[in-house]
Design a protein around this motif. Structure first.
Motif, PDB file in Angstrom:
ATOM      1  N   ALA A 135       0.543   0.289  33.359  1.00  0.00           N
ATOM      2  CA  ALA A 135      -0.386   0.044  32.259  1.00  0.00           C
ATOM      3  C   ALA A 135      -1.742  -0.362  32.835  1.00  0.00           C
ATOM      4  O   ALA A 135      -1.834  -1.000  33.885  1.00  0.00           O
ATOM      5  N   ALA A 136      -2.796   0.033  32.137  1.00  0.00           N
ATOM      6  CA  ALA A 136      -4.161  -0.341  32.515  1.00  0.00           C
ATOM      7  C   ALA A 136      -4.888  -0.811  31.268  1.00  0.00           C
ATOM      8  O   ALA A 136      -4.865  -0.138  30.228  1.00  0.00           O
ATOM      9  N   THR A 137      -5.514  -1.964  31.352  1.00  0.00           N
ATOM     10  CA  THR A 137      -6.298  -2.499  30.232  1.00  0.00           C
ATOM     11  C   THR A 137      -7.733  -2.728  30.698  1.00  0.00           C
ATOM     12  O   THR A 137      -7.997  -2.949  31.888  1.00  0.00           O
ATOM     13  N   THR A 138      -8.657  -2.676  29.738  1.00  0.00           N
ATOM     14  CA  THR A 138     -10.062  -2.934  30.038  1.00  0.00           C
ATOM     15  C   THR A 138     -10.545  -4.099  29.179  1.00  0.00           C
ATOM     16  O   THR A 138     -10.114  -4.271  28.041  1.00  0.00           O
ATOM     17  N   ASP A 139     -11.470  -4.876  29.749  1.00  0.00           N
ATOM     18  CA  ASP A 139     -12.047  -6.018  29.038  1.00  0.00           C
ATOM     19  C   ASP A 139     -13.538  -6.044  29.354  1.00  0.00           C
ATOM     20  O   ASP A 139     -13.928  -6.189  30.518  1.00  0.00           O
ATOM     21  N   ASP A 140     -14.383  -5.875  28.320  1.00  0.00           N
ATOM     22  CA  ASP A 140     -15.825  -5.877  28.543  1.00  0.00           C
ATOM     23  C   ASP A 140     -16.482  -7.180  28.087  1.00  0.00           C
ATOM     24  O   ASP A 140     -17.698  -7.269  27.942  1.00  0.00           O
ATOM     25  N   GLY A 141     -15.656  -8.220  27.877  1.00  0.00           N
ATOM     26  CA  GLY A 141     -16.171  -9.502  27.439  1.00  0.00           C
ATOM     27  C   GLY A 141     -16.194  -9.648  25.938  1.00  0.00           C
ATOM     28  O   GLY A 141     -16.311 -10.751  25.415  1.00  0.00           O
ATOM     29  N   THR A 142     -16.061  -8.538  25.223  1.00  0.00           N
ATOM     30  CA  THR A 142     -16.028  -8.556  23.759  1.00  0.00           C
ATOM     31  C   THR A 142     -14.741  -7.941  23.223  1.00  0.00           C
ATOM     32  O   THR A 142     -14.124  -8.480  22.309  1.00  0.00           O
ATOM     33  N   ALA A 143     -14.347  -6.810  23.814  1.00  0.00           N
ATOM     34  CA  ALA A 143     -13.144  -6.098  23.360  1.00  0.00           C
ATOM     35  C   ALA A 143     -12.187  -5.886  24.532  1.00  0.00           C
ATOM     36  O   ALA A 143     -12.622  -5.620  25.661  1.00  0.00           O
ATOM     37  N   ARG A 144     -10.910  -6.023  24.259  1.00  0.00           N
ATOM     38  CA  ARG A 144      -9.855  -5.759  25.244  1.00  0.00           C
ATOM     39  C   ARG A 144      -9.020  -4.603  24.722  1.00  0.00           C
ATOM     40  O   ARG A 144      -8.488  -4.671  23.611  1.00  0.00           O
ATOM     41  N   LEU A 145      -8.895  -3.541  25.545  1.00  0.00           N
ATOM     42  CA  LEU A 145      -8.222  -2.332  25.107  1.00  0.00           C
ATOM     43  C   LEU A 145      -7.167  -1.903  26.124  1.00  0.00           C
ATOM     44  O   LEU A 145      -7.328  -2.107  27.333  1.00  0.00           O
ATOM     45  N   LEU A 146      -6.105  -1.290  25.608  1.00  0.00           N
ATOM     46  CA  LEU A 146      -5.109  -0.654  26.474  1.00  0.00           C
ATOM     47  C   LEU A 146      -5.625   0.743  26.791  1.00  0.00           C
ATOM     48  O   LEU A 146      -5.681   1.616  25.924  1.00  0.00           O
TER      49      LEU A 146
END
Length: 216
Positions: free
Chosen positions: A135-146
């Protein structure tokens, strides 16, 4: 010519004094020219009043102070590739990351493609090691997405490896960085041929700075 007698001289003196009785002596204290010069000198004397100065708002500079451009921090994929060695018990999971993009120019609006390849080093070659979830998730400081998820049973012991690709879509417009977290869930055989397993989870993160786009 005969000289005047003393009596005649006295009479002439008395006559002259009588002629001047109704006259006034002229004022010789100061001539008109000297008086005007004195007035001019007095007017030229300095006073205690301050000299006329240019208003402060007219002399103030009109140049605006330039706002310094924020310094972009170094990103994990600025060089194009990166290798991480992650401990997993008596083994090591080695993960290679690379991209064909120019990571130093990534912005929030761009899609970003990252290649990943993982393999196991150490331990014995006979014990079975499986990847049951990636699994890989991203976090841009506002939204966290799978960003990606892969479930299955994929062999990871030598000479096998697990490879995949991530496409990271648009982030929040004001984002200045993107944190990518990857997770490998492993099943490791307790001993060769036992068909019994224990689970290990391996985590890693990538820091990807983003350039701010010019609003104009």
């Amino acid at each position: 010519m005969s000289r005047p007698t003393p009596r005649a001289r006295a009479a002439a003196f008395a006559l002259g004094a009588t002629g001047l009785t109704g006259c006034e002596w002229p004022d010789v204290s100061m001539s008109p020219g000297l008086g005007a010069a004195a007035e001019t000198t007095e007017a030229a004397e300095p006073t205690d009043e301050p000299a006329d100065e240019t208003p402060a708002e007219e002399t103030a500079t009109t140049d605006e102070v330039a706002v310094p451009t924020p310094v972009r921090p170094t990103g994990d994929l600025d060089a194009g590739s990166l290798t991480r060695a992650l401990p997993a018990g008596d083994r090591t999971v080695v993960v290679d990351y690379w991209t064909a993009d120019q990571a130093t120019t990534w912005t929030a609006a761009q899609d970003k493609t990252i290649q990943i390849a993982a393999h196991v080093e150490g331990g014995d070659d006979e014990t079975e090691v499986l990847v049951t979830r990636f699994a890989a998730t991203t976090d841009d400081g506002t939204a966290r997405l799978l960003a990606a998820e892969d479930r299955g049973e994929f062999a990871l012991m030598p000479p096998f490896s697990y490879t995949t690709a991530l496409t990271l879509t648009e982030a929040t417009p004001a984002a200045t960085s993107l944190t990518v977290t990857v997770q490998f869930d492993l099943l490791v055989e307790t001993e060769p041929g036992a068909q019994r397993y224990f689970r290990q989870t391996v985590l890693d993160t990538l820091e990807l700075p983003l350039l701010q786009e010019d609003p104009s």
